[in-house]
Design a protein around this motif. Structure first.
Motif, PDB file in Angstrom:
ATOM      1  N   GLY A  10       0.832  -1.200   0.000  1.00  0.00           N
ATOM      2  CA  GLY A  10       0.000   0.000   0.000  1.00  0.00           C
ATOM      3  C   GLY A  10       0.869   1.252   0.000  1.00  0.00           C
ATOM      4  N   ALA A  12       1.978   3.122   2.376  1.00  0.00           N
ATOM      5  CA  ALA A  12       3.072   3.173   3.352  1.00  0.00           C
ATOM      6  C   ALA A  12       4.228   2.279   2.903  1.00  0.00           C
ATOM      7  CB  ALA A  12       2.558   2.742   4.730  1.00  0.00           C
ATOM      8  N   ILE A  33       5.301  -8.307   0.093  1.00  0.00           N
ATOM      9  CA  ILE A  33       4.241  -9.311  -0.080  1.00  0.00           C
ATOM     10  C   ILE A  33       2.889  -8.618   0.024  1.00  0.00           C
ATOM     11  CG2 ILE A  33       3.277 -11.486   0.790  1.00  0.00           C
ATOM     12  CD1 ILE A  33       5.926 -12.036   2.149  1.00  0.00           C
ATOM     13  N   MET A  35      -1.533  -9.232  -0.588  1.00  0.00           N
ATOM     14  CA  MET A  35      -2.580 -10.203  -0.936  1.00  0.00           C
ATOM     15  C   MET A  35      -3.373  -9.769  -2.172  1.00  0.00           C
ATOM     16  SD  MET A  35      -5.072  -9.847   2.300  1.00  0.00           S
ATOM     17  CE  MET A  35      -5.935  -8.365   2.782  1.00  0.00           C
ATOM     18  N   GLY A  50      -3.798  -4.637  -3.248  1.00  0.00           N
ATOM     19  CA  GLY A  50      -2.992  -4.567  -4.466  1.00  0.00           C
ATOM     20  C   GLY A  50      -2.068  -3.367  -4.440  1.00  0.00           C
ATOM     21  N   LEU A  52      -0.331  -0.073  -4.289  1.00  0.00           N
ATOM     22  CA  LEU A  52      -0.752   1.195  -3.661  1.00  0.00           C
ATOM     23  C   LEU A  52      -1.956   1.039  -2.720  1.00  0.00           C
ATOM     24  CD1 LEU A  52      -0.187   4.135  -6.194  1.00  0.00           C
ATOM     25  CD2 LEU A  52       1.166   3.512  -4.205  1.00  0.00           C
ATOM     26  N   GLY A  55      -5.062   3.306  -1.080  1.00  0.00           N
ATOM     27  CA  GLY A  55      -4.725   4.605  -1.678  1.00  0.00           C
ATOM     28  C   GLY A  55      -4.733   4.545  -3.194  1.00  0.00           C
ATOM     29  N   SER A  58      -8.266   5.205  -4.525  1.00  0.00           N
ATOM     30  CA  SER A  58      -9.000   6.125  -3.644  1.00  0.00           C
ATOM     31  C   SER A  58      -9.446   7.365  -4.421  1.00  0.00           C
ATOM     32  CB  SER A  58      -8.092   6.568  -2.496  1.00  0.00           C
ATOM     33  OG  SER A  58      -7.088   7.435  -2.993  1.00  0.00           O
ATOM     34  N   LYS A  61      -6.969  12.335  -2.917  1.00  0.00           N
ATOM     35  CA  LYS A  61      -6.791  13.660  -2.311  1.00  0.00           C
ATOM     36  C   LYS A  61      -5.649  13.566  -1.305  1.00  0.00           C
ATOM     37  CE  LYS A  61     -11.118  14.400  -0.859  1.00  0.00           C
ATOM     38  NZ  LYS A  61     -12.076  13.490  -1.435  1.00  0.00           N
ATOM     39  N   THR A 155      -0.805 -13.026  -2.325  1.00  0.00           N
ATOM     40  CA  THR A 155      -0.244 -13.887  -1.291  1.00  0.00           C
ATOM     41  C   THR A 155      -0.484 -13.234   0.068  1.00  0.00           C
ATOM     42  OG1 THR A 155       1.416 -14.756  -2.767  1.00  0.00           O
ATOM     43  CG2 THR A 155       1.941 -14.830  -0.435  1.00  0.00           C
ATOM     44  N   VAL A 191      -0.086  -3.175   6.664  1.00  0.00           N
ATOM     45  CA  VAL A 191      -1.233  -3.918   6.130  1.00  0.00           C
ATOM     46  C   VAL A 191      -2.510  -3.088   5.957  1.00  0.00           C
ATOM     47  CG1 VAL A 191      -0.431  -6.150   6.978  1.00  0.00           C
ATOM     48  CG2 VAL A 191      -1.895  -4.730   8.424  1.00  0.00           C
ATOM     49  N   SER A 194      -7.318  -3.178   5.535  1.00  0.00           N
ATOM     50  CA  SER A 194      -7.707  -4.538   5.157  1.00  0.00           C
ATOM     51  C   SER A 194      -6.976  -5.582   5.994  1.00  0.00           C
ATOM     52  CB  SER A 194      -7.448  -4.780   3.665  1.00  0.00           C
ATOM     53  OG  SER A 194      -6.104  -4.496   3.360  1.00  0.00           O
ATOM     54  N   PHE A 198      -5.728  -8.874  11.277  1.00  0.00           N
ATOM     55  CA  PHE A 198      -4.455  -9.581  11.446  1.00  0.00           C
ATOM     56  C   PHE A 198      -3.573  -8.834  12.459  1.00  0.00           C
ATOM     57  CE2 PHE A 198      -0.197 -10.688   9.287  1.00  0.00           C
ATOM     58  CZ  PHE A 198      -0.047 -11.834  10.057  1.00  0.00           C
ATOM     59  N   ASP A 414      -2.051   2.967   8.084  1.00  0.00           N
ATOM     60  CA  ASP A 414      -3.309   2.774   8.821  1.00  0.00           C
ATOM     61  C   ASP A 414      -3.171   1.687   9.887  1.00  0.00           C
ATOM     62  OD1 ASP A 414      -4.373   4.700   7.186  1.00  0.00           O
ATOM     63  OD2 ASP A 414      -5.962   3.461   6.341  1.00  0.00           O
ATOM     64  N   ILE A 421      -3.595   9.090   2.985  1.00  0.00           N
ATOM     65  CA  ILE A 421      -2.489   8.729   2.105  1.00  0.00           C
ATOM     66  C   ILE A 421      -1.181   9.405   2.525  1.00  0.00           C
ATOM     67  CG2 ILE A 421      -1.659   8.914  -0.283  1.00  0.00           C
ATOM     68  CD1 ILE A 421      -4.621   8.741  -1.165  1.00  0.00           C
ATOM     69  N   SER A 424       0.190   8.072   5.838  1.00  0.00           N
ATOM     70  CA  SER A 424       0.661   6.676   5.710  1.00  0.00           C
ATOM     71  C   SER A 424       1.987   6.629   4.961  1.00  0.00           C
ATOM     72  CB  SER A 424      -0.362   5.829   4.953  1.00  0.00           C
ATOM     73  OG  SER A 424      -1.550   5.756   5.686  1.00  0.00           O
TER      74      SER A 424
END
Ligand code: FAD
Length: 437
Positions: A10, A12, A33, A35, A50, A52, A55, A58, A61, A155, A191, A194, A198, A414, A421, A424
């Motif tokens: 993402g 970050a 890695i 997912m 996936g 980015l 963000g 998104s 902004k 993954t 992470v 989403s 976890f 996050d 954005i 992060s």
């Protein structure tokens, strides 16, 4: 050089990786890695995962203020925070196919008419353009791959052994995938929302201490837009705020205009409110809605307190609506916004005691808005309650965002305390800088 694993591609994670390779870090020692999918295969409906991350699909902004988007200056100090956010914005422009089209809106002066009752948070916002985000993601990805970074897509990381520096991962779907493991010297845990479950699992498993949190509760305020037009002309998503010495502060939150609808949310089985604005002109309704959210510090167990209050502010399996003159509005689907209308007696006898006196702050806020927006009068209503349950924020070393118990595990974005954005991305760059050092 150490072997760095980043969980989450993402905002970050990607900004961290970019800072590392920009500064000569050997890309072949970095593994990312995720997912979700790479930017060439990611579908528009894959909103959260996936290249980015959230963000990437998104509104694009990029807010530029330390009071917006979660915690940053707390760790880095104000000056460093602004410098880090600058770097994030520069990265987005750098991989933008038409950087000259990135626009900045920057309201500069607090209008006199809101003084002395409110402060107005003014901050620049860079508009990247949603349509361009997937192009940015592709250019950015190609750059990182050219630097030798190893990406593992689709993954999921399913467990991490902080004591052995070992993580377990499996290609999706996890049930069919073969569990593999990977050793790291430094781990960047990025992470996002989403992966929040976890993160919580790990926090429980390793008994990670966390930062004390505040209560964030209030109402969703709604009124015809014309009452607020002169402020909307200055700032579409205006942020009125006020702060008291006893740890209570209030802000207007997430303003929707033009085609603005109050949205019903279900949180832990109770109804709470939020708002959204539609784009299609057929939904224009000339309404404005925004949260009036109180931040209350020093409440012991803020999560439990908020849940109890929300639970008590329900009637007929829905939330409450109070207005001195109006009725609940329609949703964009032409249903009435689910709520139980209450009168002034119920407001005084039920809502106020349930909120333990804090409701007075909201009443005062509305009374003062009536003085600032002269036509408002009784032409408004509030949906009760609106709540923000803040996710736990693990306690980290402020110099490198590493867990206090595990100094080679860095929480960012996050998953730590960001809500946007720029913040992060700034977390990611801040950690990368500490690793380069
Ligand atoms: C629809 C939408 C619109 C938004 N609009 C804006 C906006 O305009 N401006 C703004 O500032 N913010 C916006 N946000 C919020 C912003 O997108 C996030 O604050 C930001 O993306 C957080 O960055 P992050 O790197 O922490 O997490 P993310 O960007 O969410 O990335 C996390 C990544 O981790 C991966 N991941 C999670 N768990 C695992 C796991 N177990 N194993 C492997 N990979 C995993 C995910 O696939 C994901 O790609 C929006 C969010 C959404 C959902």
């Amino acid at each position: 050089m150490k072997k760095i694993v980043i969980v989450g591609a993402g905002v970050a994670g990607i900004n961290a990786a970019t800072k590392l390779v920009d500064n000569g870090y050997d890309g072949s020692l970095i593994t990312i890695i995720d997912m979700g999918k790479d930017p060439y295969n990611r579908l528009p409906e894959e909103v959260m995962t996936g290249m980015l991350g959230a963000g990437g699909w998104s509104d694009g902004k990029l807010t530029y203020h330390t009071a917006i988007g979660g915690q940053l200056a707390k760790y880095t100090g104000e000056e460093k925070a602004m410098e880090l956010m600058d770097q994030v914005i520069t990265n987005f422009k750098r991989f933008h196919p038409k950087p000259e089209e990135v626009q900045c809106s920057n309201p500069i002066a607090e209008p006199d008419f809101i003084k002395p009752y409110f402060g107005l948070r003014l901050f620049p916002v860079w508009h990247v353009g949603t349509d361009y985000l997937s192009e940015i993601a592709k250019n950015w990805y190609d750059y990182l791959v050219s630097k030798g970074i190893n990406f593992i897509w689709e993954t999921k990381v399913t467990d991490i052994n902080f004591n052995k520096n070992l993580l377990g991962y499996s290609s999706l779907p996890v049930k069919l995938g073969k569990l593999k493991s990977l050793l790291y010297d430094e781990l960047i845990f990025a992470v996002g929302k989403s992966g929040i479950d976890f993160a919580q699992e790990l926090a429980n498993q390793y008994e990670l201490p966390d930062e004390p949190k505040s209560v964030q509760i209030g109402v969703r305020f709604e009124a015809p837009q014309h009452h607020f037009q002169k402020l909307i002309d200055i700032s579409y998503d205006f942020k009125l705020y006020r702060k008291f010495d006893n740890g209570v502060s209030l802000r207007s939150f997430c303003t929707n205009n033009n085609a603005a609808y109050v949205a019903v949310e279900e949180t832990y089985g109770d109804v709470t409110y939020n708002g959204h604005a539609k784009k299609d002109p057929k939904y224009l309704n000339g309404m404005t809605n925004f949260g009036i959210i109180m931040e209350i510090k020093d409440i012991e167990d803020p999560f439990k307190w908020s849940r109890d209050v929300v639970n008590k502010l329900q009637s007929n399996s829905t939330g409450l609506y109070y207005s001195p003159s109006r009725k609940p509005s329609d949703t964009s689907e032409k249903n009435i916004v689910s709520s139980t209308p209450i009168n002034l007696d119920t407001l005084n006898d039920v809502v106020k005691p349930t909120m333990e006196g804090y409701f007075q702050y909201i009443e005062d806020f509305i009374e003062d808005m009536k003085k600032v927006f002269l036509t408002l009068g009784d032409d408004w209503g509030v949906y009760i309650p609106e709540v923000k349950y803040l996710s736990p924020e693990p306690l980290v070393d402020y110099t490198n965002l590493a867990l206090t118990k595990y100094p080679n595990v860095h929480f960012v974005g996050d998953a730590l305390s960001a809500r946007g954005i720029t913040v992060s991305g700034a977390h990611g760059i801040y950690v990368a800088e500490s690793l380069i050092k």
